[in-house]
Design a protein around this motif. Sequence first.
Motif, mmCIF file in Angstrom:
data_model
loop_
_atom_site.group_PDB
_atom_site.id
_atom_site.type_symbol
_atom_site.label_atom_id
_atom_site.label_comp_id
_atom_site.label_asym_id
_atom_site.label_seq_id
_atom_site.Cartn_x
_atom_site.Cartn_y
_atom_site.Cartn_z
ATOM 1 N N GLY A 37 0.433 -2.121 5.080
ATOM 2 C CA GLY A 37 1.315 -0.943 4.989
ATOM 3 C C GLY A 37 0.615 0.380 5.271
ATOM 4 O O GLY A 37 1.186 1.446 5.037
ATOM 5 N N TYR A 38 -0.594 0.306 5.776
ATOM 6 C CA TYR A 38 -1.331 1.546 6.015
ATOM 7 C C TYR A 38 -1.166 2.031 7.456
ATOM 8 O O TYR A 38 -1.103 1.231 8.391
ATOM 9 C CB TYR A 38 -2.824 1.345 5.712
ATOM 10 C CG TYR A 38 -3.111 1.244 4.236
ATOM 11 C CD1 TYR A 38 -3.271 2.392 3.470
ATOM 12 C CD2 TYR A 38 -3.192 0.001 3.602
ATOM 13 C CE1 TYR A 38 -3.519 2.313 2.110
ATOM 14 C CE2 TYR A 38 -3.441 -0.095 2.243
ATOM 15 C CZ TYR A 38 -3.603 1.074 1.497
ATOM 16 O OH TYR A 38 -3.838 1.000 0.157
ATOM 17 N N THR A 39 -1.128 3.344 7.613
ATOM 18 C CA THR A 39 -1.217 3.969 8.937
ATOM 19 C C THR A 39 -2.659 4.435 9.088
ATOM 20 O O THR A 39 -3.241 4.966 8.136
ATOM 21 C CB THR A 39 -0.260 5.183 9.022
ATOM 22 O OG1 THR A 39 1.048 4.700 8.748
ATOM 23 C CG2 THR A 39 -0.282 5.815 10.396
ATOM 24 N N LYS A 44 -1.580 -0.425 -4.775
ATOM 25 C CA LYS A 44 -2.588 -0.093 -3.755
ATOM 26 C C LYS A 44 -2.838 1.422 -3.760
ATOM 27 O O LYS A 44 -1.900 2.213 -3.988
ATOM 28 C CB LYS A 44 -2.088 -0.509 -2.366
ATOM 29 C CG LYS A 44 -2.133 -2.015 -2.163
ATOM 30 C CD LYS A 44 -1.969 -2.380 -0.711
ATOM 31 C CE LYS A 44 -0.524 -2.466 -0.293
ATOM 32 N NZ LYS A 44 0.238 -3.528 -0.941
ATOM 33 N N LYS A 63 -3.147 5.155 -2.354
ATOM 34 C CA LYS A 63 -2.409 5.816 -1.264
ATOM 35 C C LYS A 63 -3.327 6.057 -0.068
ATOM 36 O O LYS A 63 -2.900 6.019 1.073
ATOM 37 C CB LYS A 63 -1.888 7.178 -1.749
ATOM 38 C CG LYS A 63 -0.598 7.079 -2.551
ATOM 39 C CD LYS A 63 -0.158 8.473 -2.986
ATOM 40 C CE LYS A 63 -0.467 8.665 -4.450
ATOM 41 N NZ LYS A 63 -0.200 9.926 -5.037
ATOM 42 N N LYS A 76 -1.049 -4.418 8.285
ATOM 43 C CA LYS A 76 -0.147 -5.383 7.615
ATOM 44 C C LYS A 76 0.048 -5.018 6.145
ATOM 45 O O LYS A 76 1.088 -5.304 5.552
ATOM 46 C CB LYS A 76 -0.731 -6.797 7.728
ATOM 47 C CG LYS A 76 -0.389 -7.478 9.057
ATOM 48 C CD LYS A 76 -0.801 -8.926 9.002
ATOM 49 C CE LYS A 76 -1.616 -9.287 10.223
ATOM 50 N NZ LYS A 76 -2.626 -10.290 9.997
ATOM 51 N N LEU A 115 -1.196 4.993 3.035
ATOM 52 C CA LEU A 115 -0.129 4.049 2.699
ATOM 53 C C LEU A 115 1.246 4.639 3.021
ATOM 54 O O LEU A 115 1.523 5.790 2.677
ATOM 55 C CB LEU A 115 -0.224 3.700 1.203
ATOM 56 C CG LEU A 115 0.575 2.497 0.721
ATOM 57 C CD1 LEU A 115 0.148 1.216 1.419
ATOM 58 C CD2 LEU A 115 0.425 2.329 -0.802
ATOM 59 N N ASN A 116 2.070 3.832 3.669
ATOM 60 C CA ASN A 116 3.454 4.225 4.019
ATOM 61 C C ASN A 116 3.514 5.550 4.767
ATOM 62 O O ASN A 116 4.497 6.267 4.675
ATOM 63 C CB ASN A 116 4.332 4.321 2.755
ATOM 64 C CG ASN A 116 4.299 3.031 1.972
ATOM 65 O OD1 ASN A 116 4.219 1.948 2.560
ATOM 66 N ND2 ASN A 116 4.319 3.122 0.657
ATOM 67 N N ASN A 117 2.463 5.850 5.471
ATOM 68 C CA ASN A 117 2.389 7.090 6.269
ATOM 69 C C ASN A 117 2.883 8.315 5.501
ATOM 70 O O ASN A 117 3.625 9.145 6.023
ATOM 71 C CB ASN A 117 3.192 6.919 7.566
ATOM 72 C CG ASN A 117 2.595 7.771 8.672
ATOM 73 O OD1 ASN A 117 1.522 8.341 8.509
ATOM 74 N ND2 ASN A 117 3.282 7.865 9.776
#
Length: 291
Positions: free
Chosen positions: A153-155, A121, A123, A151, A181-183
Amino acid sequence: MTNEIIKVGTFFCGIGAPEKALERLKKEGYIKDYKVEFFSEVDKDAIKSYCAIHNIDANLNLGDITQIKGIDLPCCDLWIGGFPCQDISCAGKMRGFNFESSTRSSLGWEMIRLLKEVKNKPKYVIFENVAMITSNKFKDTLNLFKNDLIKLGYTLYEDVLSATDYGIPQTRRRYFLIAILNNEKNFSFPKSIGCDLVFKDFLDTCVDEKYYLTNDEYEIIDDNKIIFHKKDRKDVIYEIDLNKYKRGGVCGIDKSCKFNQSSRVFSIERNAPTLTANNTAENVKIIEGVK
Ligand SMILES: C[S@@+](CC[C@H](N)C(=O)[O-])C[C@H]1O[C@@H](n2cnc3c(N)ncnc32)[C@H](O)[C@@H]1O
């Protein structure tokens, strides 16, 4: 300053305004460079313009987003998607965005499908649309859209920004949704820098007569109002309020026009109007040079 070359994939690219922003970030030293890995666009004129403006090979166009498979997408750091807004905009019928609506704006959901399908995905994903998408009418669907991104995985960071807060005198409020992605990084929207310019600062001073709807003649109908007739159609009347003209913004009306939005006549003394997608004779009108 990012030292990597940012790999970009852009959906609904149009003429690629966000790519212009990337170009500017590069010029001003905020990023080292960027490279468009693919784009997706269906309008042949937009494709031609996009390739010419950004010097990009037309073979990078993956075409209709509904036909793209995640597995075929090259790995990217950044996806951009200013998905079609006609069905959301107050200029349209406001029936879109819902996943089942099969309207042009429901195409935004295709990016969610692709995010679910791709192995790596991106970033960062930037979505952009008209401010109306945050209204009550679309709120629930927008929440579903955002929940899907969370859901995955994004902030998320979102705001409605106005071009007039960033140096451009145009009435243009746009919703931006930034997904990280993943903060990996904290994000905040840039602070307003205001706008010292007005619409007339951007206009050509020498314009061929053929582009004007009227000639210089007008009739005074009361202390503050004058009317112009269209050059070849005397029955088409533009009524201008002189006080409003001086203030800028909407200052008159095309009395023959069926649609509220396109009947507006704008002064050049403040902000430019948003040009609608069906840029026809039914579009907004602009008046200049009134004393
Ligand atoms: C709101 S415009 C995007 C404008 C763009 N952000 C720009 O800077 O010019 C939406 C674009 O989506 C394109 N589009 C519509 N349906 C599409 C589809 N099925 N696949 C890919 N692009 C599509 C339209 O042709 C239009 O250029």
